[in-house]
Design an enzyme around this catalytic site. Sequence first.
Site, PDB file in Angstrom:
ATOM      1  CG  ASP A   2      -2.187   0.719   0.992  1.00  0.00           C
ATOM      2  OD1 ASP A   2      -2.447   1.128  -0.148  1.00  0.00           O
ATOM      3  OD2 ASP A   2      -2.950   0.896   1.966  1.00  0.00           O
ATOM      4  N   GLY A   5      -0.152   5.078  -4.589  1.00  0.00           N
ATOM      5  CA  GLY A   5      -0.811   6.301  -5.069  1.00  0.00           C
ATOM      6  C   GLY A   5      -0.254   7.527  -4.366  1.00  0.00           C
ATOM      7  NE  ARG A   6      -1.628   6.537   0.909  1.00  0.00           N
ATOM      8  CZ  ARG A   6      -1.703   5.705   1.940  1.00  0.00           C
ATOM      9  NH1 ARG A   6      -1.541   6.162   3.170  1.00  0.00           N
ATOM     10  NH2 ARG A   6      -1.916   4.423   1.747  1.00  0.00           N
ATOM     11  NE  ARG A  15      -4.578   5.649  -7.891  1.00  0.00           N
ATOM     12  CZ  ARG A  15      -4.426   5.502  -6.586  1.00  0.00           C
ATOM     13  NH1 ARG A  15      -4.336   6.547  -5.802  1.00  0.00           N
ATOM     14  NH2 ARG A  15      -4.374   4.300  -6.064  1.00  0.00           N
ATOM     15  CD  GLU A  49     -12.509  -6.268  -1.435  1.00  0.00           C
ATOM     16  OE1 GLU A  49     -11.303  -6.518  -1.646  1.00  0.00           O
ATOM     17  OE2 GLU A  49     -13.285  -7.072  -0.881  1.00  0.00           O
ATOM     18  CG  ASN A  50      -7.302  -3.470  -5.477  1.00  0.00           C
ATOM     19  OD1 ASN A  50      -6.343  -4.163  -5.150  1.00  0.00           O
ATOM     20  ND2 ASN A  50      -7.661  -2.418  -4.749  1.00  0.00           N
ATOM     21  NE  ARG A 166      -2.474  -1.923   4.893  1.00  0.00           N
ATOM     22  CZ  ARG A 166      -3.711  -1.984   4.416  1.00  0.00           C
ATOM     23  NH1 ARG A 166      -4.533  -2.902   4.833  1.00  0.00           N
ATOM     24  NH2 ARG A 166      -4.114  -1.155   3.495  1.00  0.00           N
ATOM     25  CD  GLU A 185       3.361 -11.248  17.363  1.00  0.00           C
ATOM     26  OE1 GLU A 185       3.387 -10.037  17.621  1.00  0.00           O
ATOM     27  OE2 GLU A 185       2.868 -12.102  18.126  1.00  0.00           O
TER      28      GLU A 185
HETATM   29  C1  FPP Z   1      -2.088  -0.243  -3.329  1.00  0.00           C
HETATM   30  O1  FPP Z   1      -1.618   1.096  -3.358  1.00  0.00           O
HETATM   31  C2  FPP Z   1      -1.417  -1.042  -4.352  1.00  0.00           C
HETATM   32  C3  FPP Z   1      -2.057  -1.759  -5.313  1.00  0.00           C
HETATM   33  C4  FPP Z   1      -3.524  -1.830  -5.435  1.00  0.00           C
HETATM   34  C5  FPP Z   1      -1.306  -2.511  -6.329  1.00  0.00           C
HETATM   35  C6  FPP Z   1       0.007  -3.117  -5.917  1.00  0.00           C
HETATM   36  C7  FPP Z   1       0.606  -3.758  -7.079  1.00  0.00           C
HETATM   37  C8  FPP Z   1       1.876  -3.641  -7.503  1.00  0.00           C
HETATM   38  C9  FPP Z   1       2.943  -2.935  -6.771  1.00  0.00           C
HETATM   39  C10 FPP Z   1       2.281  -4.278  -8.793  1.00  0.00           C
HETATM   40  C11 FPP Z   1       1.855  -5.719  -8.871  1.00  0.00           C
HETATM   41  C12 FPP Z   1       2.863  -6.517  -9.468  1.00  0.00           C
HETATM   42  C13 FPP Z   1       3.523  -7.565  -8.934  1.00  0.00           C
HETATM   43  C14 FPP Z   1       4.625  -8.109  -9.669  1.00  0.00           C
HETATM   44  C15 FPP Z   1       3.197  -8.207  -7.634  1.00  0.00           C
HETATM   45  P1  FPP Z   1      -2.672   2.275  -3.579  1.00  0.00           P
HETATM   46  O2  FPP Z   1      -2.789   2.526  -5.030  1.00  0.00           O
HETATM   47  O3  FPP Z   1      -3.950   1.935  -2.875  1.00  0.00           O
HETATM   48  O4  FPP Z   1      -1.946   3.469  -2.865  1.00  0.00           O
HETATM   49  P2  FPP Z   1      -2.636   4.652  -2.027  1.00  0.00           P
HETATM   50  O5  FPP Z   1      -3.331   4.010  -0.859  1.00  0.00           O
HETATM   51  O6  FPP Z   1      -1.474   5.497  -1.626  1.00  0.00           O
HETATM   52  O7  FPP Z   1      -3.593   5.339  -2.955  1.00  0.00           O
END
Ligand code: FPP
Length: 226
Positions: A2, A5-6, A15, A49-50, A166, A185
């Site tokens: 996570d 985006g930020r 993003r 949910e994504n 996390r 943990e």
């Molecule tokens: C959450 O950050 C991140 C995701 C929904 C996607 C994570 C996926 C990758 C890093 C690439 C996947 C590829 C592989 C090889 C595993 P967010 O966009 O919710 O960030 P924010 O909370 O800051 O908006």
Amino acid sequence: MDGNGRWAADRHLPRVEGHRAGIESVRDSVELSARLGIEVLTLYAFSVENWKRPPAEVAVLMGLLKRYLKLELATLLANNVRFRVIGSQAELAPDVRAELDVAQDKTAANTGMLFNIALNYSGRAEIVAAARRALRAGVAPDELDEARFAGLLYTAGQPDPDLLIRTSGEMRVSNFLLWQIAYAEIWVTETYWPDFRARHLLEAVLAYQKRDRRYGGIKEPAVVGR
Ligand code: FPP
């Protein structure tokens, strides 16, 4: 994973640039985990949910996943890493599934670290699917215990996670491995995923090693001299 985006917003970038940068953190985490002798590493890449995100962002994420698998397969093989997907693959596009199948098939005989990617994953959906499986198999109520149920989850045969990391300071579990993390943990770091590197993972592992795990019991009293 996570905070992508930020991370991008802090740099006045779209993003998706955060997701792109996050791939380097994936590489770092997989490599260090394998070197540390960690048995299983699970990265939460895409939740059920994504799908609510804009289609262009979803397309970039799927594209990054495909590219990662193409580019990293040789490294996974060289490091004896076994790659697995947990989540419902039926809803994924055929080209993504094909790439996932190749990586899973080619690494299936590896005996080192198991690297799970949670993709189109939901902890609640996983539990409901396991319950359905039990019903379909005609398991009698008295025969269904925790061990048997665990064997019906995507993670059948895998140990429960010891440590849940996390990133980006969020204090939520977000539907991740709900059954499996019962006694995990939890380590929350403010670091955004694209900045999360080997040293952050080491920091989490070191903190974990200092935890006192009681699994609901009590600490054994110190033995005092007679
Ligand atoms: C959450 O950050 C991140 C995701 C929904 C996607 C994570 C996926 C990758 C890093 C690439 C996947 C590829 C592989 C090889 C595993 P967010 O966009 O919710 O960030 P924010 O909370 O800051 O908006």
